[in-house]
Design a protein around this motif. Structure first.
Motif, mmCIF file in Angstrom:
data_model
loop_
_atom_site.group_PDB
_atom_site.id
_atom_site.type_symbol
_atom_site.label_atom_id
_atom_site.label_comp_id
_atom_site.label_asym_id
_atom_site.label_seq_id
_atom_site.Cartn_x
_atom_site.Cartn_y
_atom_site.Cartn_z
ATOM 1 N N HIS A 189 53.468 94.802 -48.454
ATOM 2 C CA HIS A 189 54.192 93.624 -47.984
ATOM 3 C C HIS A 189 55.165 93.129 -49.059
ATOM 4 C CE1 HIS A 189 54.574 89.160 -47.637
ATOM 5 N NE2 HIS A 189 55.078 89.550 -46.478
ATOM 6 N N ARG A 233 59.059 92.602 -48.565
ATOM 7 C CA ARG A 233 59.526 91.213 -48.670
ATOM 8 C C ARG A 233 60.628 91.093 -49.740
ATOM 9 N NH1 ARG A 233 58.231 86.007 -46.149
ATOM 10 N NH2 ARG A 233 59.429 84.677 -47.491
ATOM 11 N N ARG A 276 45.800 87.209 -36.934
ATOM 12 C CA ARG A 276 45.266 87.688 -38.202
ATOM 13 C C ARG A 276 43.948 88.406 -37.909
ATOM 14 N NH1 ARG A 276 49.702 86.300 -39.677
ATOM 15 N NH2 ARG A 276 50.236 85.127 -41.554
ATOM 16 N N HIS A 301 53.618 85.027 -45.984
ATOM 17 C CA HIS A 301 54.390 85.488 -44.823
ATOM 18 C C HIS A 301 55.328 84.403 -44.282
ATOM 19 C CE1 HIS A 301 52.617 89.483 -44.177
ATOM 20 N NE2 HIS A 301 51.501 88.947 -44.650
ATOM 21 N N CYS A 315 58.275 82.416 -43.072
ATOM 22 C CA CYS A 315 59.461 83.016 -42.462
ATOM 23 C C CYS A 315 60.599 83.209 -43.467
ATOM 24 C CB CYS A 315 59.946 82.132 -41.328
ATOM 25 S SG CYS A 315 61.459 82.759 -40.581
HETATM 26 C C1 HEM Z 1 63.529 79.084 -35.322
HETATM 27 C C2 HEM Z 1 63.518 80.354 -35.635
HETATM 28 C C3 HEM Z 1 62.358 81.019 -36.294
HETATM 29 C C4 HEM Z 1 61.035 80.701 -36.263
HETATM 30 C C5 HEM Z 1 60.359 79.547 -35.554
HETATM 31 C C6 HEM Z 1 60.341 81.696 -37.054
HETATM 32 C C7 HEM Z 1 58.979 81.676 -37.288
HETATM 33 C C8 HEM Z 1 58.320 82.556 -38.102
HETATM 34 C C9 HEM Z 1 56.909 82.498 -38.408
HETATM 35 C C10 HEM Z 1 55.934 81.495 -37.858
HETATM 36 C C11 HEM Z 1 56.640 83.499 -39.277
HETATM 37 C C12 HEM Z 1 55.277 83.791 -39.932
HETATM 38 C C13 HEM Z 1 54.521 84.848 -39.215
HETATM 39 C C14 HEM Z 1 53.159 85.059 -39.823
HETATM 40 O O1 HEM Z 1 52.644 84.205 -40.544
HETATM 41 O O2 HEM Z 1 52.546 86.103 -39.550
HETATM 42 C C15 HEM Z 1 57.872 84.212 -39.502
HETATM 43 C C16 HEM Z 1 58.001 85.307 -40.299
HETATM 44 C C17 HEM Z 1 59.164 86.028 -40.383
HETATM 45 N N1 HEM Z 1 60.398 85.687 -39.879
HETATM 46 FE FE1 HEM Z 1 60.859 84.094 -38.799
HETATM 47 N N2 HEM Z 1 61.248 82.583 -37.537
HETATM 48 C C18 HEM Z 1 62.497 82.210 -37.105
HETATM 49 C C19 HEM Z 1 63.696 82.810 -37.407
HETATM 50 C C20 HEM Z 1 63.838 83.935 -38.144
HETATM 51 C C21 HEM Z 1 65.093 84.574 -38.459
HETATM 52 C C22 HEM Z 1 66.473 84.039 -38.076
HETATM 53 C C23 HEM Z 1 64.781 85.715 -39.134
HETATM 54 C C24 HEM Z 1 65.685 86.774 -39.672
HETATM 55 C C25 HEM Z 1 66.868 87.112 -39.212
HETATM 56 C C26 HEM Z 1 63.333 85.766 -39.282
HETATM 57 C C27 HEM Z 1 62.627 86.752 -39.914
HETATM 58 C C28 HEM Z 1 61.285 86.690 -40.206
HETATM 59 C C29 HEM Z 1 60.585 87.719 -40.956
HETATM 60 C C30 HEM Z 1 61.182 88.999 -41.510
HETATM 61 C C31 HEM Z 1 59.254 87.290 -41.078
HETATM 62 C C32 HEM Z 1 58.116 88.003 -41.774
HETATM 63 C C33 HEM Z 1 57.984 87.477 -43.184
HETATM 64 C C34 HEM Z 1 56.781 88.078 -43.875
HETATM 65 O O3 HEM Z 1 55.866 88.566 -43.194
HETATM 66 O O4 HEM Z 1 56.758 88.052 -45.109
HETATM 67 N N3 HEM Z 1 62.796 84.665 -38.666
HETATM 68 N N4 HEM Z 1 58.885 83.615 -38.784
#
Ligand code: HEM
Length: 409
Positions: free
Chosen positions: A102, A106, A301, A357, A359
């Motif tokens: 990860h 990341r 999870r 993780h 976002c």
């Molecule tokens: C309002 C819009 C968004 C919401 C509500 C959101 C919400 C989330 C949440 C809740 C997670 C955590 C998941 C977990 O804990 O397993 C997450 C992870 C992630 N989000 Fe977002 N997201 C949004 C927009 C975006 C955008 C615009 C991108 C990229 C273009 C993005 C890319 C990612 C990535 C790559 C992860 C994984 C990070 C990791 O596991 O280290 N998200 N998102």
């Protein structure tokens, strides 16, 4: 083995149907009071509803693995698997990996999301927004999900990855079908067609990666091609999975932020008028939208060892669904949690998750939400919900958003 009991709330939990699909919050409030962690026989998972328990889980990624975070909610038929077998295998990416794997993902994707790079994206976001509004401004009515909230973040995510303008239209279709494949229950024939496009999407990205190898640019693919000392470069299978997951993660989540936000604001015209008169309040209002009707409603999870949460002992390999949407209405954290307060402060919602993780696209999502609302306030201050429409939600487990949002002005 953990014991479940027949009177458990789990038997009453039907988040993809009827009243609970449209408004799950009263059910979660009851769960937080009566049975904060319950087993759902329908979904085959434990469901965690309290803010504190969810934080405990997210704070221990070594005990609560993300390996099943993206587990498909839709069952695939053999014909779909046959199509998928023509592409690159589905392997873990940044969202559903743990530990060192990860960290490697990341760090690699992180560069594209630093505030400086997102600031450079702003003119592009504004340009897309302007052209979308130009497309319908003379009609005096629009359906804002398909005409605005859906296309904006898709174009932005594709642009950030490095998809050239001339490929946008064709890749959008591949992306639509990919998202339908993993999120929506479809008839088999359509599932197979979507699986075919998913495989095409993988191949498209690998071709683009090969182009960037000889001619790098300022985009995510070029970042991912820079291998830090001591690390192995990503292979094609990892590239295909990582890039598609970035589109999925960044697209409909942001669609739902904009759609849920507009419904909350236009449903009470005085909120919309206040924001149009005070656009400097938009960023704070966006935090409340994220809290009050969280676009990413839940995630999975899996326990890696025996562990106790909320007084319940779970064996290893237990699947838990953490419901961000419920945590964000927890009265112990948010006074008058069921009230939408555009000036709420502090607002420590979990809409973007928490911990390692958290976002990676949060800053970008906020920026897009802000530009979308600012532009609409400027250009269509008289925006209203079309009368007599019944708003309804898409039946998607991890996310929450409206199917349509008809407006007039
Ligand atoms: C309002 C819009 C968004 C919401 C509500 C959101 C919400 C989330 C949440 C809740 C997670 C955590 C998941 C977990 O804990 O397993 C997450 C992870 C992630 N989000 Fe977002 N997201 C949004 C927009 C975006 C955008 C615009 C991108 C990229 C273009 C993005 C890319 C990612 C990535 C790559 C992860 C994984 C990070 C990791 O596991 O280290 N998200 N998102």
């Amino acid at each position: 083995m953990v014991q479940t009991n027949e009177d458990s709330l789990g038997a009453l939990y039907h988040p993809l149907h009827g009243e609970q699909l449209e408004n799950p919050y009263p059910f979660y409030a009851r769960a937080r009071r009566e049975e904060p962690i319950f087993f759902s026989p329908d979904l085959g998972t434990w469901v965690v509803t309290r803010y504190d328990d969810i934080l405990t889980i997210l704070n221990q990624p070594d005990v609560f693995s993300s390996k099943d975070a993206l587990r498909p909610v839709v069952r695939f038929s053999p014909a779909v698997f046959a199509e998928l077998s023509k592409g690159y295998p589905i392997v873990s990416n940044v969202v559903d990996s743990d530990g060192k794997e990860h960290t490697r993902f990341r760090n690699a994707v992180g560069k594209a999301f630093v505030p400086k790079r997102i600031k450079q994206l702003e003119p592009f976001i504004k340009e897309v927004m302007t052209s979308l509004v130009d497309g319908f401004i003379h009609d005096h009515k629009a359906e804002l999900i398909s005409q605005l909230a859906y296309p904006l973040p898709l174009e932005v995510a594709l642009f950030l990855i490095g998809v050239p303008k001339e490929d946008m239209a064709s890749t959008k279709k591949l992306s639509d079908h990919t998202s339908m494949l993993f999120n929506s229950p479809l008839p088999e024939e359509q599932q197979v067609e979507c699986a075919r496009d998913f495989v095409r999407f993988q191949h498209y990205f690998i071709q683009l990666v090969n182009k960037r190898r000889s001619a790098p640019g300022e985009d995510l693919i070029s970042d991912l091609l820079e291998t830090p000392a001591g690390e192995r470069p990503f292979d094609d299978t990892q590239f295909a999975n990582l890039l598609i997951s970035m589109v999925i993660a960044g697209h409909e989540t942001t669609t739902q932020l904009i759609g849920n936000g507009l419904a909350l604001l236009l449903g009470h015209p005085e909120r919309w008028q206040t924001l149009c008169a005070h656009p400097e309040r938009i960023p704070q209002a966006i935090e409340e939208i994220l809290r009050y009707d969280s676009p990413v409603h839940a995630f999975f999870r899996t326990t890696t060892r025996e562990v106790t949460v909320g007084g319940i002992k779970f064996p290893p390999e237990t699947l838990l669904m953490v419901v961000f949407g419920s945590a964000n209405r927890d009265e112990t954290q948010f006074p008058q949690a069921d009230q939408f307060d555009m000036q709420r402060s502090p607002n420590r919602h979990l809409a973007f998750g928490y911990g390692i993780h958290f976002c990676v696209g949060a800053f970008l999502a906020r920026k897009q939400g802000q530009i979308a609302l600012e532009t609409l306030c400027q250009r269509l201050p008289n925006l209203r919900l079309a009368p007599q429409q019944r708003l309804s939600h898409s039946p998607v487990l991890r996310q929450r958003g409206f199917k349509h949002l008809d407006v007039v002005w």
